[in-house]
Design a protein around this motif. Structure first.
Motif: not given
Ligand code: CTP
Ligand code: CA
Length: 237
Positions: A167, A185-186, A199, A201, A209-211, A213-214
Motif C-alpha cells: 500500500l 492488486n497485491d 482481491a 484495494v 481506501a476501500t477493500e 475482498p477475494r
C-alpha cells in the motif's frame, strides 16, 4: 440500495475501459508482450453495462467475445491504445466519458525499431540485442486531459519489498500518476495472472481506501464500481 448486481447506479454514464496487454512488434511475426489475460477488465465492462453504463472497451489482444451491450475497440500496441483511449475519453463535448479506467497492462517499453521483414537466423544482420524505447504513459496523459467531473482510475500490481509494503508503494504511484482512484492488486504471492479470482484495494487520491475482498472477477468488478460510483458527480450537474 439493493443487491449490487442489480444496481442501476451507472445509468446514463459513459465509461471507457482498457483491458488486456499490449504487444510491441519486433518484426512481422514477433512481439514483446505480457501475461495480462484481460479478465478483470472484461468483468469491469460486463458489470458496468449491467449497471446501466454506456461502455466502450479498448481491448489489447484479448480473444474473448464482446460482453453484451459493450462496444469493443481492438488495439495491439501501446501507441494504438493511447490513441483509442484519448479519443474515447473525449476531452470535451457530448461524447465525454464520466469514468476512464486503465486496467490494461501497457508495455513500458517497445523495440526501438520494427524490422520490415522477418528476422532470420544466420542472416547478415542477425540480432544480438533488442534496443528499447519508452512508451507514452497513457494514464498520465488521460489525467492531463481529464475533463471537469471526469474520474480517472488506474490499476497497479505491486509487491511488498525491503523498501515498503504494497500500500505504501501504491500510495506513491497514485500520487505520481495523479489519477483519482488506484485499484491495487497485491501480487506478492505471484498468483493473479490468468486466475479466475482476485482481491483488490481501491485507493482514493483524497484519502479513503476501500477493500474489495477475494472473489470472482465479476464480484471484484462489482466492488470496484461501487467505490467508483460513490464518487461520481450527481446526474444533471
Ligand atoms: N500505464 C499506462 N501507460 C503506460 C504504463 C502504465 O497508462 N505506459 C497505466 C496502467 O494501465 C495502470 C497504471 O498506469 O493503470 C499503472 O501501471 P504500472 O505499470 O503499475 O505503472 P508504471 O508507472 O509503469 O510503474 P512501474 O515502473 O512500476 O511499472
Ligand atoms: Ca509499468
Amino acid at each position: 440500495g439493493g443487491p449490487a448486481a442489480l444496481a442501476r447506479d451507472l445509468a446514463d454514464r459513459k465509461v471507457v475501459i482498457s483491458a488486456g496487454g499490449t504487444r510491441e512488434p519486433l518484426d512481422p511475426v514477433r512481439y514483446l508482450g505480457n501475461r495480462s489475460s484481460g479478465k478483470q477488465g472484461w468483468a469491469l465492462a460486463r458489470v458496468a453495462a449491467a449497471r446501466g453504463a454506456d461502455v466502450v472497451l479498448v481491448a489489447a489482444n484479448v480473444e474473448a467475445p464482446a460482453p453484451f451491450g459493450v462496444r469493443v475497440v481492438a488495439v495491439e500496441t501501446a501507441e494504438q491504445l493511447r490513441t483509442a483511449m484519448l479519443a474515447e475519453a473525449g476531452a470535451g463535448g457530448e461524447a465525454r466519458a464520466d469514468v476512464v479506467v486503465m486496467s490494461a497492462a501497457v508495455a513500458d517499453f517497445r523495440p526501438a525499431g520494427v524490422a520490415a521483414t522477418k528476422l532470420k537466423k544466420g542472416s547478415a544482420g542477425e540480432p544480438t540485442a533488442v534496443e528499447l524505447v519508452r512508451n507514452p504513459d497513457v494514464l498520465t496523459e488521460l489525467v492531463g486531459e481529464r475533463a471537469p467531473g471526469q474520474l480517472v482510475v488506474g490499476f497497479a500490481a505491486e509487491t511488498g519489498d525491503a523498501d515498503a509494503d504494497v500500500l505504501t508503494h501504491a500510495r506513491a504511484k497514485l500520487a505520481r500518476k495523479g489519477c483519482d482512484l488506484l485499484v491495487v492488486n497485491d501480487v506478492s504471492a505471484g498468483q493473479v495472472f490468468g486466475r479466475p479470482d482476485n482481491a483488490v484495494v481501491v485507493l482514493a487520491a483524497d484519502g479513503p481506501a476501500t477493500e474489495v475482498p477475494r472473489g470472482s472477477k465479476d464480484a471484484v468488478a462489482a466492488g470496484i464500481w461501487t467505490a467508483v460510483a460513490a464518487r461520481l458527480t450527481p446526474p444533471g450537474r
